[in-house]
Scaffold this motif. Structure first.
Motif, PDB file in Angstrom:
ATOM      1  N   LEU A   7     -41.090  38.887   0.246  1.00 34.98           N
ATOM      2  CA  LEU A   7     -40.434  38.096   1.290  1.00 34.98           C
ATOM      3  C   LEU A   7     -41.034  38.375   2.660  1.00 34.98           C
ATOM      4  O   LEU A   7     -41.109  37.472   3.499  1.00 34.98           O
ATOM      5  CB  LEU A   7     -38.925  38.357   1.284  1.00 34.98           C
ATOM      6  CG  LEU A   7     -38.203  37.717   0.092  1.00 34.98           C
ATOM      7  CD1 LEU A   7     -36.765  38.179   0.005  1.00 34.98           C
ATOM      8  CD2 LEU A   7     -38.285  36.207   0.161  1.00 34.98           C
ATOM      9  N   LEU A   8     -41.493  39.591   2.899  1.00 38.64           N
ATOM     10  CA  LEU A   8     -42.208  39.875   4.140  1.00 38.64           C
ATOM     11  C   LEU A   8     -43.490  39.045   4.205  1.00 38.64           C
ATOM     12  O   LEU A   8     -43.822  38.464   5.242  1.00 38.64           O
ATOM     13  CB  LEU A   8     -42.533  41.364   4.242  1.00 38.64           C
ATOM     14  CG  LEU A   8     -43.407  41.781   5.427  1.00 38.64           C
ATOM     15  CD1 LEU A   8     -42.726  41.462   6.752  1.00 38.64           C
ATOM     16  CD2 LEU A   8     -43.762  43.251   5.334  1.00 38.64           C
ATOM     17  N   LEU A   9     -44.202  38.955   3.086  1.00 45.37           N
ATOM     18  CA  LEU A   9     -45.423  38.143   3.029  1.00 45.37           C
ATOM     19  C   LEU A   9     -45.107  36.656   3.214  1.00 45.37           C
ATOM     20  O   LEU A   9     -45.856  35.940   3.878  1.00 45.37           O
ATOM     21  CB  LEU A   9     -46.166  38.389   1.715  1.00 45.37           C
ATOM     22  CG  LEU A   9     -46.715  39.804   1.539  1.00 45.37           C
ATOM     23  CD1 LEU A   9     -47.298  39.971   0.139  1.00 45.37           C
ATOM     24  CD2 LEU A   9     -47.727  40.139   2.609  1.00 45.37           C
ATOM     25  N   ARG A  77     -32.022  31.317  -3.893  1.00 43.68           N
ATOM     26  CA  ARG A  77     -33.062  30.955  -4.867  1.00 43.68           C
ATOM     27  C   ARG A  77     -33.441  29.477  -4.737  1.00 43.68           C
ATOM     28  O   ARG A  77     -34.612  29.116  -4.864  1.00 43.68           O
ATOM     29  CB  ARG A  77     -32.601  31.303  -6.279  1.00 43.68           C
ATOM     30  CG  ARG A  77     -32.604  32.817  -6.531  1.00 43.68           C
ATOM     31  CD  ARG A  77     -32.316  33.173  -7.983  1.00 43.68           C
ATOM     32  NE  ARG A  77     -31.014  32.694  -8.425  1.00 43.68           N
ATOM     33  CZ  ARG A  77     -29.865  33.333  -8.239  1.00 43.68           C
ATOM     34  NH1 ARG A  77     -29.845  34.486  -7.608  1.00 43.68           N
ATOM     35  NH2 ARG A  77     -28.730  32.832  -8.671  1.00 43.68           N
ATOM     36  N   ALA A  78     -32.457  28.621  -4.430  1.00 42.28           N
ATOM     37  CA  ALA A  78     -32.761  27.200  -4.223  1.00 42.28           C
ATOM     38  C   ALA A  78     -33.687  27.029  -3.017  1.00 42.28           C
ATOM     39  O   ALA A  78     -34.626  26.218  -3.065  1.00 42.28           O
ATOM     40  CB  ALA A  78     -31.470  26.407  -4.022  1.00 42.28           C
ATOM     41  N   PHE A 119     -43.865  32.292  -2.386  1.00 39.03           N
ATOM     42  CA  PHE A 119     -42.452  31.978  -2.463  1.00 39.03           C
ATOM     43  C   PHE A 119     -41.941  32.027  -3.902  1.00 39.03           C
ATOM     44  O   PHE A 119     -40.729  32.169  -4.115  1.00 39.03           O
ATOM     45  CB  PHE A 119     -42.148  30.623  -1.804  1.00 39.03           C
ATOM     46  CG  PHE A 119     -42.042  30.731  -0.311  1.00 39.03           C
ATOM     47  CD1 PHE A 119     -40.850  31.091   0.279  1.00 39.03           C
ATOM     48  CD2 PHE A 119     -43.142  30.507   0.500  1.00 39.03           C
ATOM     49  CE1 PHE A 119     -40.742  31.214   1.670  1.00 39.03           C
ATOM     50  CE2 PHE A 119     -43.054  30.621   1.884  1.00 39.03           C
ATOM     51  CZ  PHE A 119     -41.855  30.989   2.459  1.00 39.03           C
ATOM     52  N   ALA A 120     -42.822  31.944  -4.882  1.00 39.74           N
ATOM     53  CA  ALA A 120     -42.396  32.091  -6.282  1.00 39.74           C
ATOM     54  C   ALA A 120     -42.189  33.556  -6.653  1.00 39.74           C
ATOM     55  O   ALA A 120     -41.369  33.857  -7.525  1.00 39.74           O
ATOM     56  CB  ALA A 120     -43.442  31.450  -7.206  1.00 39.74           C
ATOM     57  N   LEU A 121     -42.918  34.457  -6.017  1.00 40.59           N
ATOM     58  CA  LEU A 121     -42.825  35.876  -6.383  1.00 40.59           C
ATOM     59  C   LEU A 121     -41.406  36.444  -6.334  1.00 40.59           C
ATOM     60  O   LEU A 121     -40.988  37.111  -7.287  1.00 40.59           O
ATOM     61  CB  LEU A 121     -43.766  36.719  -5.509  1.00 40.59           C
ATOM     62  CG  LEU A 121     -45.246  36.570  -5.820  1.00 40.59           C
ATOM     63  CD1 LEU A 121     -46.082  37.363  -4.810  1.00 40.59           C
ATOM     64  CD2 LEU A 121     -45.551  37.020  -7.230  1.00 40.59           C
ATOM     65  N   PRO A 122     -40.637  36.204  -5.279  1.00 38.84           N
ATOM     66  CA  PRO A 122     -39.270  36.743  -5.282  1.00 38.84           C
ATOM     67  C   PRO A 122     -38.413  36.150  -6.395  1.00 38.84           C
ATOM     68  O   PRO A 122     -37.457  36.787  -6.848  1.00 38.84           O
ATOM     69  CB  PRO A 122     -38.712  36.365  -3.904  1.00 38.84           C
ATOM     70  CG  PRO A 122     -39.892  36.042  -3.068  1.00 38.84           C
ATOM     71  CD  PRO A 122     -40.965  35.570  -4.005  1.00 38.84           C
TER      72      PRO A 122
END
Length: 126
Positions: A7-9, A77-78, A119-122
């Motif tokens: 999320l920092l990235l 998540r949305a 944005f998919a990573l989290p």
């Protein structure tokens, strides 16, 4: 903290695109170039660009201030999925509308794909 690294990235990516869009007036000579189009088109282009800066700043700020909520709630998540689809769509639009075989165009395309991945990573770690 390592769980918040994605999320920092995402925040850094969003802030970088906000800064990039703020530079459009100078980068693309908008004072000169937009003078060639009608008032409505000139206004719409600039307004849309500023609203996009606002969105990027808001998303970046949310990634920094609300990591638990982004990872742990349906709404969070949305929002992350919204950004994944935003960057995928932007990548597709790049191919459709900016058909230039230029290194900078290709670099931007990579940065759009990177946005979708970031944005998919989290979402993968929840």
């Amino acid at each position: 903290m390592t769980q918040d690294l994605p999320l920092l990235l995402c925040a850094l990516h969003s802030f970088a695109f906000a800064a990039f869009h703020l530079a459009f007036w100078r980068l693309f000579g908008w004072k000169r170039e937009l003078a060639k189009v009608g008032l409505a088109t000139r206004a719409i282009v600039q307004i849309l660009n500023l609203r996009l800066v606002y969105v990027f700043m808001g998303i970046g700020t949310a990634c920094l201030l609300f990591p638990v909520e982004l990872r742990g709630t349906a709404l969070g998540r949305a929002l992350l999925w919204f950004m994944v689809v935003f960057w995928i769509g932007r990548t597709i639009e790049q191919a459709m509308f900016l058909r230039l075989n230029h290194a900078l165009v290709h670099a931007l395309t990579v940065l759009f794909v990177l946005g979708a991945v970031l944005f998919a990573l989290p979402l993968l770690s929840t």
